[in-house]
Design a protein around this motif. Structure first.
Motif, PDB file in Angstrom:
ATOM      1  N   LEU A  74       0.829  -1.201   0.000  1.00 10.41           N
ATOM      2  CA  LEU A  74       0.000   0.000   0.000  1.00 10.41           C
ATOM      3  C   LEU A  74       0.859   1.245   0.000  1.00 10.41           C
ATOM      4  CD1 LEU A  74      -1.669  -2.184   2.090  1.00 10.41           C
ATOM      5  CD2 LEU A  74      -3.354  -0.371   1.732  1.00 10.41           C
ATOM      6  N   ALA A  75       0.414   2.245  -0.724  1.00  6.92           N
ATOM      7  CA  ALA A  75       1.118   3.523  -0.790  1.00  6.92           C
ATOM      8  C   ALA A  75       0.131   4.579  -1.261  1.00  6.92           C
ATOM      9  CB  ALA A  75       2.307   3.429  -1.756  1.00  6.92           C
ATOM     10  N   SER A  76       0.630   5.793  -1.429  1.00  7.17           N
ATOM     11  CA  SER A  76      -0.174   6.819  -2.074  1.00  7.17           C
ATOM     12  C   SER A  76       0.557   7.234  -3.341  1.00  7.17           C
ATOM     13  CB  SER A  76      -0.393   8.018  -1.158  1.00  7.17           C
ATOM     14  OG  SER A  76      -1.354   8.898  -1.742  1.00  7.17           O
ATOM     15  N   SER A  77       0.026   8.227  -4.018  1.00 11.24           N
ATOM     16  CA  SER A  77       0.659   8.741  -5.229  1.00 11.24           C
ATOM     17  C   SER A  77       0.820  10.246  -5.069  1.00 11.24           C
ATOM     18  CB  SER A  77      -0.207   8.426  -6.455  1.00 11.24           C
ATOM     19  OG  SER A  77       0.453   8.748  -7.655  1.00 11.24           O
ATOM     20  N   ASN A  78       1.930  10.778  -5.561  1.00 18.47           N
ATOM     21  CA  ASN A  78       2.134  12.222  -5.470  1.00 18.47           C
ATOM     22  C   ASN A  78       1.120  12.988  -6.303  1.00 18.47           C
ATOM     23  OD1 ASN A  78       5.586  11.458  -5.425  1.00 18.47           O
ATOM     24  ND2 ASN A  78       4.445  12.259  -3.678  1.00 18.47           N
ATOM     25  N   ALA A  79       0.709  12.384  -7.408  1.00 15.64           N
ATOM     26  CA  ALA A  79      -0.295  13.013  -8.262  1.00 15.64           C
ATOM     27  C   ALA A  79      -0.930  11.963  -9.154  1.00 15.64           C
ATOM     28  CB  ALA A  79       0.328  14.110  -9.121  1.00 15.64           C
ATOM     29  N   ILE A  80      -2.198  12.203  -9.515  1.00 15.01           N
ATOM     30  CA  ILE A  80      -2.923  11.339 -10.451  1.00 15.01           C
ATOM     31  C   ILE A  80      -3.515  12.233 -11.524  1.00 15.01           C
ATOM     32  CG2 ILE A  80      -4.787   9.662 -10.735  1.00 15.01           C
ATOM     33  CD1 ILE A  80      -4.518   8.996  -7.768  1.00 15.01           C
ATOM     34  N   THR A  81      -3.159  11.982 -12.763  1.00 16.32           N
ATOM     35  CA  THR A  81      -3.638  12.848 -13.841  1.00 16.32           C
ATOM     36  C   THR A  81      -5.052  12.460 -14.290  1.00 16.32           C
ATOM     37  OG1 THR A  81      -2.878  11.536 -15.742  1.00 16.32           O
ATOM     38  CG2 THR A  81      -1.252  12.989 -14.675  1.00 16.32           C
TER      39      THR A  81
ATOM     40  N   VAL B 184       7.519  10.744  -7.309  1.00 19.63           N
ATOM     41  CA  VAL B 184       8.932  11.082  -7.169  1.00 19.63           C
ATOM     42  C   VAL B 184       9.396  10.511  -5.840  1.00 19.63           C
ATOM     43  CG1 VAL B 184      10.630  12.932  -7.064  1.00 19.63           C
ATOM     44  CG2 VAL B 184       8.617  13.175  -8.523  1.00 19.63           C
ATOM     45  N   ASP B 185      10.540   9.834  -5.861  1.00 18.48           N
ATOM     46  CA  ASP B 185      10.993   9.107  -4.675  1.00 18.48           C
ATOM     47  C   ASP B 185      12.459   9.386  -4.392  1.00 18.48           C
ATOM     48  OD1 ASP B 185      10.310   7.481  -2.578  1.00 18.48           O
ATOM     49  OD2 ASP B 185      10.177   5.644  -3.748  1.00 18.48           O
ATOM     50  N   GLY B 186      12.851   9.160  -3.147  1.00 18.81           N
ATOM     51  CA  GLY B 186      14.239   9.350  -2.750  1.00 18.81           C
ATOM     52  C   GLY B 186      15.050   8.079  -2.947  1.00 18.81           C
ATOM     53  N   LYS B 187      14.846   7.092  -2.077  1.00 19.18           N
ATOM     54  CA  LYS B 187      15.566   5.821  -2.193  1.00 19.18           C
ATOM     55  C   LYS B 187      15.046   4.983  -3.349  1.00 19.18           C
ATOM     56  CE  LYS B 187      16.967   3.521   1.314  1.00 19.18           C
ATOM     57  NZ  LYS B 187      17.054   2.721   2.568  1.00 19.18           N
ATOM     58  N   GLY B 188      13.777   5.157  -3.682  1.00 19.22           N
ATOM     59  CA  GLY B 188      13.195   4.407  -4.785  1.00 19.22           C
ATOM     60  C   GLY B 188      12.448   3.163  -4.366  1.00 19.22           C
TER      61      GLY B 188
ATOM     62  N   ASN C 233      -2.662  17.148 -15.886  1.00 15.55           N
ATOM     63  CA  ASN C 233      -1.726  16.452 -16.767  1.00 15.55           C
ATOM     64  C   ASN C 233      -0.388  16.276 -16.058  1.00 15.55           C
ATOM     65  OD1 ASN C 233      -0.384  19.037 -16.999  1.00 15.55           O
ATOM     66  ND2 ASN C 233      -1.943  19.598 -18.506  1.00 15.55           N
ATOM     67  N   LEU C 234       0.582  15.712 -16.784  1.00 21.06           N
ATOM     68  CA  LEU C 234       1.886  15.442 -16.176  1.00 21.06           C
ATOM     69  C   LEU C 234       2.652  16.716 -15.847  1.00 21.06           C
ATOM     70  CD1 LEU C 234       3.041  12.342 -18.260  1.00 21.06           C
ATOM     71  CD2 LEU C 234       2.365  12.382 -15.843  1.00 21.06           C
ATOM     72  N   THR C 235       2.437  17.770 -16.592  1.00 21.49           N
ATOM     73  CA  THR C 235       3.076  19.054 -16.277  1.00 21.49           C
ATOM     74  C   THR C 235       2.600  19.549 -14.917  1.00 21.49           C
ATOM     75  OG1 THR C 235       3.295  19.638 -18.606  1.00 21.49           O
ATOM     76  CG2 THR C 235       3.404  21.442 -17.011  1.00 21.49           C
ATOM     77  N   GLU C 236       1.291  19.471 -14.694  1.00 24.20           N
ATOM     78  CA  GLU C 236       0.735  19.878 -13.401  1.00 24.20           C
ATOM     79  C   GLU C 236       1.168  18.927 -12.289  1.00 24.20           C
ATOM     80  OE1 GLU C 236      -3.484  20.455 -13.515  1.00 24.20           O
ATOM     81  OE2 GLU C 236      -3.384  21.863 -15.184  1.00 24.20           O
ATOM     82  N   ALA C 237       1.351  17.652 -12.635  1.00 30.25           N
ATOM     83  CA  ALA C 237       1.810  16.678 -11.644  1.00 30.25           C
ATOM     84  C   ALA C 237       3.209  17.035 -11.150  1.00 30.25           C
ATOM     85  CB  ALA C 237       1.807  15.277 -12.254  1.00 30.25           C
ATOM     86  N   LYS C 238       4.090  17.351 -12.090  1.00 24.22           N
ATOM     87  CA  LYS C 238       5.455  17.745 -11.729  1.00 24.22           C
ATOM     88  C   LYS C 238       5.441  19.011 -10.879  1.00 24.22           C
ATOM     89  CE  LYS C 238       9.940  19.025 -13.683  1.00 24.22           C
ATOM     90  NZ  LYS C 238      10.711  19.288 -14.921  1.00 24.22           N
ATOM     91  N   GLU C 239       4.613  19.968 -11.257  1.00 27.80           N
ATOM     92  CA  GLU C 239       4.502  21.216 -10.501  1.00 27.80           C
ATOM     93  C   GLU C 239       3.979  20.963  -9.097  1.00 27.80           C
ATOM     94  OE1 GLU C 239       1.388  24.605 -11.117  1.00 27.80           O
ATOM     95  OE2 GLU C 239       3.131  25.091 -12.360  1.00 27.80           O
ATOM     96  N   ARG C 240       3.036  20.037  -8.979  1.00 29.30           N
ATOM     97  CA  ARG C 240       2.494  19.720  -7.658  1.00 29.30           C
ATOM     98  C   ARG C 240       3.570  19.153  -6.735  1.00 29.30           C
ATOM     99  NH1 ARG C 240       0.435  16.299  -4.209  1.00 29.30           N
ATOM    100  NH2 ARG C 240      -1.390  17.093  -3.069  1.00 29.30           N
ATOM    101  N   VAL C 241       4.417  18.294  -7.279  1.00 28.42           N
ATOM    102  CA  VAL C 241       5.508  17.729  -6.481  1.00 28.42           C
ATOM    103  C   VAL C 241       6.496  18.810  -6.077  1.00 28.42           C
ATOM    104  CG1 VAL C 241       7.503  16.184  -6.526  1.00 28.42           C
ATOM    105  CG2 VAL C 241       5.308  15.404  -7.430  1.00 28.42           C
TER     106      VAL C 241
ATOM    107  N   THR D 122       6.438   7.589 -13.926  1.00 35.61           N
ATOM    108  CA  THR D 122       5.062   7.722 -14.381  1.00 35.61           C
ATOM    109  C   THR D 122       4.523   6.336 -14.698  1.00 35.61           C
ATOM    110  OG1 THR D 122       5.495   9.899 -15.361  1.00 35.61           O
ATOM    111  CG2 THR D 122       3.523   8.743 -16.097  1.00 35.61           C
ATOM    112  N   LEU D 123       3.454   5.960 -14.038  1.00 38.12           N
ATOM    113  CA  LEU D 123       2.802   4.678 -14.305  1.00 38.12           C
ATOM    114  C   LEU D 123       1.591   4.947 -15.192  1.00 38.12           C
ATOM    115  CD1 LEU D 123       2.993   3.183 -10.716  1.00 38.12           C
ATOM    116  CD2 LEU D 123       4.313   2.459 -12.691  1.00 38.12           C
ATOM    117  N   ALA D 124       1.667   4.475 -16.408  1.00 45.15           N
ATOM    118  CA  ALA D 124       0.574   4.642 -17.368  1.00 45.15           C
ATOM    119  C   ALA D 124      -0.086   3.279 -17.573  1.00 45.15           C
ATOM    120  CB  ALA D 124       1.110   5.230 -18.667  1.00 45.15           C
ATOM    121  N   GLN D 125      -0.303   2.863 -18.814  1.00 41.84           N
ATOM    122  CA  GLN D 125      -0.955   1.573 -19.041  1.00 41.84           C
ATOM    123  C   GLN D 125      -0.122   0.440 -18.460  1.00 41.84           C
ATOM    124  OE1 GLN D 125      -2.942   0.809 -22.797  1.00 41.84           O
ATOM    125  NE2 GLN D 125      -2.006  -1.219 -22.886  1.00 41.84           N
TER     126      GLN D 125
END
Length: 203
Positions: A91-98, A106-110, A135-143, A182-185
């Protein structure tokens, strides 16, 4: 459920991720409980969303859940994190969902993003509606303007963004923005489940 949330859910389905909508926390716990009812090992990544929503407290009642707080030394904590890759559910969360149904992280250790990509039989993403972006541009900005600066403050990281409140694209040793995913299909249908909760949660 408003049209934007429905659009996200429809596109998550098209990307072969299973969407759920929880109107409240009781519904959230019910969904998770059903999804993990037969699990023998449940793990999670670091997440303010899981903490704020009470999901961690809910999981601690399940004997199959292995929390990193069980580790008493850095080595034990590392070993617990590695067990995520052989767990039934992570279980986890996501920094952004488009709106196109993509998960941006975006992660530190990965360890968090790598477990999302491969390893656990099932991944459950819990996210408040505040994580939805266009979109992904807004996702990056959110992070860069919300998630990363707040997390560096929470973790007491000596990074420029902890002081400025936004990403400075630093090369600090304490930098937490090291892996961009980015996790897409998805190749495996419905391995990733995304539960959208009708409130603001986490960063």
């Amino acid at each position: 459920m408003d049209e934007r949330i429905q659009k996200v859910m429809d596109n998550l389905s098209k990307n072969r991720m299973k969407p759920y909508f929880a109107e409240n926390r009781e519904e959230l716990y019910r969904i998770i409980g059903e999804l993990v009812k037969n699990d023998k090992l449940i793990t999670s990544g670091g997440s303010m969303t899981l903490k704020d929503s009470g999901v961690i407290d809910f999981l601690l009642k399940n004997p199959a859940y292995l929390d990193r707080s069980a580790g008493k030394t850095p080595e034990e904590v590392e070993e617990i994190m590695r067990k995520a890759f052989i767990s039934d559910t992570f279980l986890a969360s996501s920094n952004a969902i488009t709106e196109d149904g993509e998960l941006y992280n975006v992660d530190g250790k990965g360890n968090r993003v790598s477990a999302m990509i491969y390893g656990p039989k099932q991944v459950i993403i819990v996210a408040g509606v505040n994580k939805i972006v266009g979109n992904l541009t807004e996702a990056k900005e959110r992070v860069e303007k919300i998630a990363a600066p707040k997390n560096t403050v929470r973790l007491s990281c000596e990074t420029p963004c902890a002081k400025t409140g936004e990403c400075m694209h630093c090369r600090s040793d304490a930098r937490i923005c090291c892996a961009y995913v980015t996790l897409a299909q998805q190749r495996v249908p419905d391995r990733i489940k995304v539960i959208l909760v009708n409130e603001e949660l986490g960063y």
